[in-house]
Design a protein around this motif. Structure first.
Motif, short mmCIF file in Angstrom:
data_model
loop_
_atom_site.label_atom_id
_atom_site.label_comp_id
_atom_site.label_asym_id
_atom_site.label_seq_id
_atom_site.Cartn_x
_atom_site.Cartn_y
_atom_site.Cartn_z
N PHE A 146 0.85 -1.20 0.00
CA PHE A 146 0.00 0.00 0.00
C PHE A 146 0.88 1.24 0.00
CE2 PHE A 146 0.28 2.38 3.92
CZ PHE A 146 0.85 1.50 4.82
N VAL A 147 0.41 2.30 -0.64
CA VAL A 147 1.06 3.62 -0.50
C VAL A 147 -0.04 4.65 -0.34
CG1 VAL A 147 2.75 5.25 -1.40
CG2 VAL A 147 2.83 2.87 -2.18
N LEU A 148 0.07 5.47 0.70
CA LEU A 148 -0.85 6.60 0.93
C LEU A 148 -0.03 7.87 0.74
CD1 LEU A 148 -3.58 7.79 1.94
CD2 LEU A 148 -2.67 7.58 4.27
N TYR A 149 -0.41 8.67 -0.24
CA TYR A 149 0.37 9.88 -0.55
C TYR A 149 -0.09 11.07 0.29
CZ TYR A 149 1.94 6.95 -4.29
OH TYR A 149 2.47 5.90 -5.00
N LEU A 150 0.88 11.92 0.65
CA LEU A 150 0.63 12.96 1.66
C LEU A 150 1.08 14.34 1.19
CD1 LEU A 150 1.98 10.92 4.74
CD2 LEU A 150 -0.40 11.16 4.01
N ASN A 151 0.80 14.67 -0.08
CA ASN A 151 1.33 15.92 -0.62
C ASN A 151 0.23 16.91 -0.97
OD1 ASN A 151 4.17 14.93 -0.74
ND2 ASN A 151 3.16 13.40 -2.02
N GLU A 152 0.19 17.97 -0.16
CA GLU A 152 -0.80 19.00 -0.39
C GLU A 152 -0.38 19.86 -1.59
OE1 GLU A 152 -1.44 21.18 3.19
OE2 GLU A 152 -3.46 21.76 2.57
#
Ligand SMILES: O=C(O)CCC(=O)C(=O)O
Ligand SMILES: [Fe+2]
Length: 215
Positions: A146-152
Motif C-alpha cells: 500500500f502507498v498513501l500519498y501525503l502531498n498537499e
C-alpha cells in the motif's frame, strides 16, 4: 486517529477493484484532514532529523544506493494510531481474499527533489526471471503493497508519479499515479514492476506491506 477514520464503502470498492485488476486506487478511503495530520507528522520527523536514508537488499547485502532509491524513511511503531487503520484493512483483505495476512509493516517516506526509486518488484517470485512466471508465490512475505500519498497542493509538473508496469511485459506501462494528498494505492507485491519518478518537490508518503508471516 482511529478505525472510524476509514470510509468502509470506499475500501470495499477498492477491494472489488483489486480483485479484478490486482491493483486499485482511491482518494476516498481516508479523509483529507486525517491525511494532513500524517503529512505534518512526516514533516516534523524530517525537521527533527529523524528520517534515515533508505537501503535496498536484505541482510548482509543491504546497502544504501541513492541512484536506485533516494528516499528517507522512518518505520512506524506498532503503537502508532495509523496501525489501527492498517489492522482494519488487513482484516478486510483477509475476509475478501483469504490471504492469511498476519501483520503489516509501514514507514513514512520522503523523497527530496531529484530523488526517485528505480523500477523494481517488492516481492520477487523465486526461481523466475524478474517478471516471468505466474505462480504468485514471492521470495519474501510481502503480499499486498500500500502507498498513501501525503502531498498537499501537488502540481502535475512536480513529477514524482508512481509508474506501474505490466507484470507480463515490464516495458509496458499500465498507468501513472500522481502522489496527491489522500490518494491510496494497493497492489499485489509479487506482480507489478513499479518505479517512483523523480520529482522537483518534496514527495511524502506512508508506504507498507501486508505480510503473511509472524514477527
Ligand atoms: O512511493 C511510491 O510511490 C512507491 C514506493 C515503493 O515502491 C517502495 O517503497 O517500495
Ligand atoms: Fe516498491
Amino acid at each position: 486517529m482511529e478505525q472510524k477514520q476509514i470510509n468502509l464503502t470506499a475500501l470495499e470498492d477498492m477491494l472489488e477493484e483489486l480483485a479484478q485488476k490486482n491493483w486499485a486506487i482511491s482518494k476516498q478511503v481516508f479523509s483529507e484532514d486525517f491525511c494532513k495530520d500524517l503529512a505534518h507528522e512526516c514533516q516534523n520527523l524530517a525537521a527533527a532529523g529523524q528520517l534515515s536514508k533508505a537501503s535496498i537488499g536484505k541482510g548482509a547485502s543491504k546497502t544504501v544506493r541513492s541512484e536506485i532509491r533516494g528516499d528517507f524513511i522512518q518505520w512506524l511503531d506498532d503503537s502508532h494510531p495509523f496501525h489501527q487503520c492498517l489492522e482494519l484493512i488487513r482484516q478486510s483483505l483477509n475476509q475478501f481474499f483469504f490471504l492469511g495476512l498476519r501483520r503489516v509493516e509501514a514507514h513514512f517516506a520522503l523523497y527530496p527533489p531529484g530523488a526517485g526509486y528505480a523500477k523494481h518488484i517488492d516481492n520477487h517470485r523465486p526461481n523466475s526471471g524478474q517478471n516471468s512466471g505466474s505462480s504468485g508465490g514471492g521470495s519474501n512475505h510481502r503480499k499486498i503493497t500500500f502507498v498513501l500519498y501525503l502531498n498537499e497542493n501537488w502540481q502535475k509538473d512536480h513529477g514524482g508519479e508512481l509508474s506501474l508496469y505490466n507484470p507480463d511485459k515490464d516495458s509496458e506501462m499500465l498507468g501513472q499515479v500522481e502522489p496527491t494528498m489522500g490518494t491510496l494505492i494497493l497492489f499485489r507485491s509479487d506482480l507489478f514492476p513499479h518505479q517512483v519518478e523523480k520529482s522537483s518537490a518534496n514527495r511524502m508518503s506512508l508506504t507498507g506491506w501486508f505480510r503473511d508471516d509472524a514477527l
